[in-house]
Design an enzyme around this catalytic site. Structure first.
Site, PDB file in Angstrom:
ATOM      1  N   GLN A  90       1.299   6.697  -7.228  1.00 55.24           N
ATOM      2  CA  GLN A  90       0.061   7.342  -6.780  1.00 55.24           C
ATOM      3  C   GLN A  90       0.248   8.854  -6.872  1.00 55.24           C
ATOM      4  O   GLN A  90       1.110   9.417  -6.190  1.00 55.24           O
ATOM      5  CB  GLN A  90      -0.275   6.949  -5.340  1.00 55.24           C
ATOM      6  CG  GLN A  90      -1.609   7.491  -4.861  1.00 55.24           C
ATOM      7  CD  GLN A  90      -1.840   7.255  -3.372  1.00 55.24           C
ATOM      8  OE1 GLN A  90      -1.165   7.864  -2.549  1.00 55.24           O
ATOM      9  NE2 GLN A  90      -2.775   6.382  -3.037  1.00 55.24           N
ATOM     10  N   TYR A 127      -7.484  14.909   0.811  1.00 49.14           N
ATOM     11  CA  TYR A 127      -6.594  15.708  -0.033  1.00 49.14           C
ATOM     12  C   TYR A 127      -7.429  16.400  -1.111  1.00 49.14           C
ATOM     13  O   TYR A 127      -8.650  16.312  -1.117  1.00 49.14           O
ATOM     14  CB  TYR A 127      -5.473  14.836  -0.582  1.00 49.14           C
ATOM     15  CG  TYR A 127      -4.600  14.255   0.514  1.00 49.14           C
ATOM     16  CD1 TYR A 127      -3.980  15.097   1.436  1.00 49.14           C
ATOM     17  CD2 TYR A 127      -4.424  12.883   0.656  1.00 49.14           C
ATOM     18  CE1 TYR A 127      -3.204  14.580   2.471  1.00 49.14           C
ATOM     19  CE2 TYR A 127      -3.651  12.355   1.680  1.00 49.14           C
ATOM     20  CZ  TYR A 127      -3.043  13.214   2.591  1.00 49.14           C
ATOM     21  OH  TYR A 127      -2.280  12.711   3.618  1.00 49.14           O
ATOM     22  N   ARG A 150      -8.059   5.798  -5.803  1.00 51.02           N
ATOM     23  CA  ARG A 150      -8.304   5.561  -4.374  1.00 51.02           C
ATOM     24  C   ARG A 150      -9.361   6.545  -3.893  1.00 51.02           C
ATOM     25  O   ARG A 150      -9.260   7.747  -4.134  1.00 51.02           O
ATOM     26  CB  ARG A 150      -7.026   5.714  -3.551  1.00 51.02           C
ATOM     27  CG  ARG A 150      -7.286   5.629  -2.030  1.00 51.02           C
ATOM     28  CD  ARG A 150      -6.033   5.456  -1.215  1.00 51.02           C
ATOM     29  NE  ARG A 150      -5.614   4.059  -1.175  1.00 51.02           N
ATOM     30  CZ  ARG A 150      -4.828   3.533  -0.225  1.00 51.02           C
ATOM     31  NH1 ARG A 150      -4.372   4.285   0.763  1.00 51.02           N
ATOM     32  NH2 ARG A 150      -4.483   2.259  -0.263  1.00 51.02           N
ATOM     33  N   SER A 166       0.821  -1.202   0.000  1.00 47.78           N
ATOM     34  CA  SER A 166       0.000   0.000   0.000  1.00 47.78           C
ATOM     35  C   SER A 166       0.861   1.261   0.000  1.00 47.78           C
ATOM     36  O   SER A 166       1.982   1.257   0.527  1.00 47.78           O
ATOM     37  CB  SER A 166      -0.889  -0.007   1.244  1.00 47.78           C
ATOM     38  OG  SER A 166      -1.944   0.916   1.131  1.00 47.78           O
ATOM     39  N   PRO A 167       0.373   2.347  -0.593  1.00 45.28           N
ATOM     40  CA  PRO A 167       1.122   3.607  -0.540  1.00 45.28           C
ATOM     41  C   PRO A 167       1.358   4.040   0.899  1.00 45.28           C
ATOM     42  O   PRO A 167       0.431   4.058   1.708  1.00 45.28           O
ATOM     43  CB  PRO A 167       0.213   4.592  -1.273  1.00 45.28           C
ATOM     44  CG  PRO A 167      -0.668   3.748  -2.139  1.00 45.28           C
ATOM     45  CD  PRO A 167      -0.876   2.479  -1.379  1.00 45.28           C
ATOM     46  N   ARG A 178       1.316  -1.575   7.084  1.00 47.25           N
ATOM     47  CA  ARG A 178       2.162  -1.852   8.249  1.00 47.25           C
ATOM     48  C   ARG A 178       2.813  -3.233   8.206  1.00 47.25           C
ATOM     49  O   ARG A 178       3.974  -3.364   8.614  1.00 47.25           O
ATOM     50  CB  ARG A 178       1.354  -1.670   9.535  1.00 47.25           C
ATOM     51  CG  ARG A 178       1.062  -0.209   9.849  1.00 47.25           C
ATOM     52  CD  ARG A 178       0.210  -0.052  11.100  1.00 47.25           C
ATOM     53  NE  ARG A 178      -0.025   1.345  11.434  1.00 47.25           N
ATOM     54  CZ  ARG A 178      -0.962   2.104  10.882  1.00 47.25           C
ATOM     55  NH1 ARG A 178      -1.775   1.587   9.966  1.00 47.25           N
ATOM     56  NH2 ARG A 178      -1.100   3.364  11.241  1.00 47.25           N
TER      57      ARG A 178
END
Length: 807
Positions: free
Chosen positions: A540, A622, A670, A461-462, A764
């Site tokens: 991304q 964002y 996303r 994942s980013p 993680r």
């Protein structure tokens, strides 16, 4: 006045204790028995407003774990219950006329009335005072004359409400109505069946709970012939007809009793007219709707009423010497069979802690400390199960085996790995239908997005690293992304790469707004493609919007810079945190055009740098996400207002990027599928947002949640965001990437096989272990082409020995 009565503090542990129990349900009775058994000198009294023969509901389910706790706490009760239990291993799932069976689940049930009789007898043997047809005095009054007051007075607890200021309950009413009924024959398994009616979807949950006295209480002999549904050696249709098993059709039924719960959404319940039927009419109507499952038999009721389930959570479970137990303290949806189980386990824990601690204050604190984590875990599983049934209508178009697997794993307590142990035939059939090559776990099954084939379903994942200088990725990024690419994932994503200097989150963010940055990214893509062939590298692209100009994460997340802040832009002039973060400028027409061109320029550089996939970041508050959410977009022009207006600018940016991004390379988006805040993006909105991007050419939707507003209230838990991905996939059929507290390869396999996701993104776990995917393959014994070890690492492809093995 509620909470105003002074409740005396817990008394020092002295003998004998005087104990008052409010409520004579299973939890209250068993607590009374165990407290008396722990010290026969204790004076224990139970107040129960109903008669001893009164009970509501029919059968209750007890797990092996609960029975083991009962056996350890009081073998006499366990012995009495063991003679009454009806056991079964199978789950029958009927999906659009096709019956599928999964075995190895190990349930046990008995009649609620019989359970109460056993507990009444045990209390009487021990000398507990049972006061039936007696309303208990208020808890505060009892607390003044007793050392301990156990409030086991149910979901509508008067004790909890009288002291709501201390217990601080949160009660949530849910979207389905259900009714408890019974059938006068014993099913040979748990049965789940669906009725797709003109009013909407209705579902039946049913299981046996009583057999005649001269019958074996163990029903496993009746079901021993049932292997995995349609598994090896089993015909698709059983001896009873096309549905294929006992309980579907046929003249013979087994004497005994079964609990039958009928459930449906509130709007379906009203449309079908159940809100106007009395108890008998409701039972007759349900029997008619599910006549095949019931062999045309009637259903009976027992003060049965249509109810909307209520989840009860309390901030505290004790107040002075008053303690909550069972449904008074917590509830969990019946679909995971937890109510009586939790109450009985509460009773075991409370009695044990009272026996072992010198003071009641310590005992009550230890009781809550022990039970709360268990209860919260159960409530999370129950919430997932409850939501699954609330959204059942959206699940029905799945293939039957996938539907059955999805149902079995809905709460995340049953997983691919343990279901494979319980029922290897059923699991193998689901894997084959999914398309797993022989000997290949679901996560190592290839998938194609646009012109790109990913060798497995694992995505790194980013993750923002915040270590770039002037937006240029350096050696750290080369090692970070290179290590994860060598670690076996099918797709490795960069952090959010900013399309302009003004669009950075922090001074440490990477970018693609100039050629120096593009050259640095090319160094990384070249390394990945040369040293980890078969690994795809995705970029991304995003713009920080109102969440920019902040410190590095470890210096103060979302905190503005002490100096050197740059101006921000957003959909509307709303600061992320008023009084803390700066107020952004609302983008005007010229600004919208300029930012769109920044995205397309960055996309061109990304293509030249050699990235295999591009993801447009429209999540987490964002810039583009700020246009989508009604909480952050207050515009009155064409780019605000209803969802179509809020989608307009993100779609314009997507179309512009898609036009310059190579046609043979996939694009994903996303999104935040919920804002976790009142008035924000809803799950229904998320489906429409996903639909819009899919219609514009998105090859997959990366479904995240939240981080849009600071006052969000996420429902954290294992795989907590995946239901949103599941819903989008089920509604649209578009590939989805699931994210959010997915931490094990078993979770990944379960989500994929259930059809909740097409790929799983993990963050993680890949920080903890860059070779997470290769290690997942080794732990599952997989050595195929979807997880190749780099040649220099092959000597480490098996787990190193940890010690002597010679006895």
């Amino acid at each position: 006045m509620a909470g105003a009565v002074t409740v005396r503090p817990p008394a020092p542990a002295r003998r004998p204790l005087r104990v008052a129990v409010i409520g004579g349900g299973p939890g209250g009775l068993y607590a009374a028995a165990l407290l008396k058994r722990g010290d026969p000198e204790r004076e224990v009294t139970v107040w129960e407003r109903n008669a001893p023969t009164d009970t509501f509901g029919f059968g209750v389910v007890l797990s092996d774990e609960t029975l083991g706790g009962i056996e350890n706490a009081d073998p006499a009760v366990h012995t009495a219950l063991r003679r009454e239990l009806v056991h079964w291993d199978d789950v029958h799932i009927v999906h659009r006329g096709r019956l599928l069976t999964s075995t190895g689940h190990g349930f046990a049930a008995l009649g609620r009335r019989r359970l109460l009789e056993v507990l009444h007898a045990r209390c009487a043997d021990l000398g507990v005072r049972l006061r039936f047809r007696a309303e208990a005095p208020p808890a505060a009054e009892l607390a003044a004359s007793h050392d301990l007051v156990v409030a086991a007075d149910g979901v509508h607890s008067r004790t909890r409400e009288a002291h709501a200021d201390v217990f601080r309950p949160t009660i949530t009413t849910h979207r389905c109505r259900y009714i408890w009924l019974a059938a006068d024959f014993a099913l040979d398994a748990f049965r789940f069946e669906i009725a797709e009616t003109e009013y909407g979807v209705m579902q039946l949950h049913a299981y046996p709970y009583a057999l005649p006295a001269d019958s074996s209480a163990d029903s496993s002999a009746d079901s021993s012939a049932h292997s995995a549904a349609d598994g090896p050696g089993r015909p698709a249709s059983g001896p009873s007809g096309p549905s294929g098993s006992f309980g579907s059709s046929g003249p013979w039924v087994r004497p005994g009793s079964s609990t039958v719960i009928v459930e449906m959404r509130e709007e379906v319940w009203r449309a079908a007219g159940f809100d106007e039927l009395d108890e008998a009419e409701s039972a007759a109507r349900c029997a008619k709707i599910f006549s095949e499952a019931l062999h045309g038999r009637a259903l009976r009721s027992n003060k049965s009423a249509w109810t909307a389930f209520r989840t009860v959570v309390n901030a505290r479970w004790s107040h002075g010497n008053v303690v909550l137990l069972g449904d008074a303290a917590h509830t969990a949806h019946f679909s995971i069979g937890s109510g009586t189980k939790l109450a009985v386990e509460d009773a075991v824990a409370l009695a044990a802690r009272v026996d072992e601690h010198p003071t009641l204050a310590e005992a009550l604190s230890a009781y809550e400390a022990e039970r709360r984590p268990v209860v919260e875990s159960t409530q999370r599983a129950a919430a997932a199960s409850l939501r699954w049934f609330e959204e059942l209508a959206g699940q029905l178009d799945r293939p039957s085996r996938q539907f059955a697997f999805n149902l079995l794993t809905r709460s995340r307590r049953v997983t691919h790995d343990n279901l494979r142990l319980r029922d290897p035939g059923f699991t193998a059939a689901v894997e084959a239908e999914f398309g797993c090559p022989p000997g290949t776990p679901p996560m190592f099954t290839p998938i194609r997005l646009g012109g790109l084939t990913l060798r497995n379903r694992v995505v790194v994942s980013p993750m923002d690293m915040y270590v770039a200088e002037d937006g240029v990725p350096g050696d750290f990024h080369l090692v970070h992304l290179g290590a994860r690419a060598l670690g076996g994932a099918g797709l490795v994503m960069t952090e959010m790469v900013c399309v302009s200097e003004q669009g950075r989150i922090t001074p440490g963010c990477t970018g693609l707004w100039n050629d120096a940055q593009a050259a640095a990214w090319t160094r990384i893509t070249d390394f990945v493609h040369a040293q980890a062939p078969g690994t795809a590298l995705g970029v991304q692209l995003g713009h920080s919007g109102r969440k920019g100009s902040t410190r590095l994460m470890w210096e103060g997340i979302d905190e503005p810079l002490p100096t050197g802040n740059w101006p921000l832009v957003a959909a509307s002039p709303l600061p992320y945190r008023p009084g803390v973060n700066q107020t952004p400028h609302a983008l005007d027409r010229a600004g919208l055009t300029a930012v769109r061109e920044q995205f397309t320029a960055a996309a061109r550089r990304a293509a030249r740098a050699g990235f295999d996939l591009l993801e447009l970041h429209c999540a987490h508050g964002y810039l583009l996400s700020g246009f989508l959410s009604p909480l952050t977009n207050h515009r009155t022009d064409a780019y605000g207002g209803d969802l179509a207006g809020r989608l307009r600018y993100p779609l314009e940016v997507f179309d512009a990027v898609r036009e310059v991004w190579p046609a043979d390379r996939p694009m994903t988006v996303r999104i935040s599928a919920t804002d976790w805040a009142e008035g924000g993006t809803t799950a229904d909105d998320a489906v429409e947002i996903a639909r819009a991007f899919a219609d514009h050419g998105a090859d997959a939707l990366d479904v995240s949640t939240g981080q849009v507003v600071p006052d969000e209230r996420p429902e954290y838990g294992r795989s907590y965001q995946t239901p949103y991905a599941d819903r989008i996939r089920a509604a649209l059929g578009v590939p989805v990437i699931a994210v959010g507290a997915i931490s094990s390869w078993d979770d990944v396999n379960s989500l994929l096989l259930a059809g909740r996701a097409d790929l799983c993104a993990l963050a993680r776990p890949h920080l903890y272990d860059p070779h997470w995917t290769l290690h997942a393959a080794a732990e599952q014994g997989y050595t195929g082409p979807a997880a190749p070890w780099p040649a220099p690492y092959r000597a480490g492809s098996r787990r190193p020995p940890t010690g002597r093995k010679d006895g």
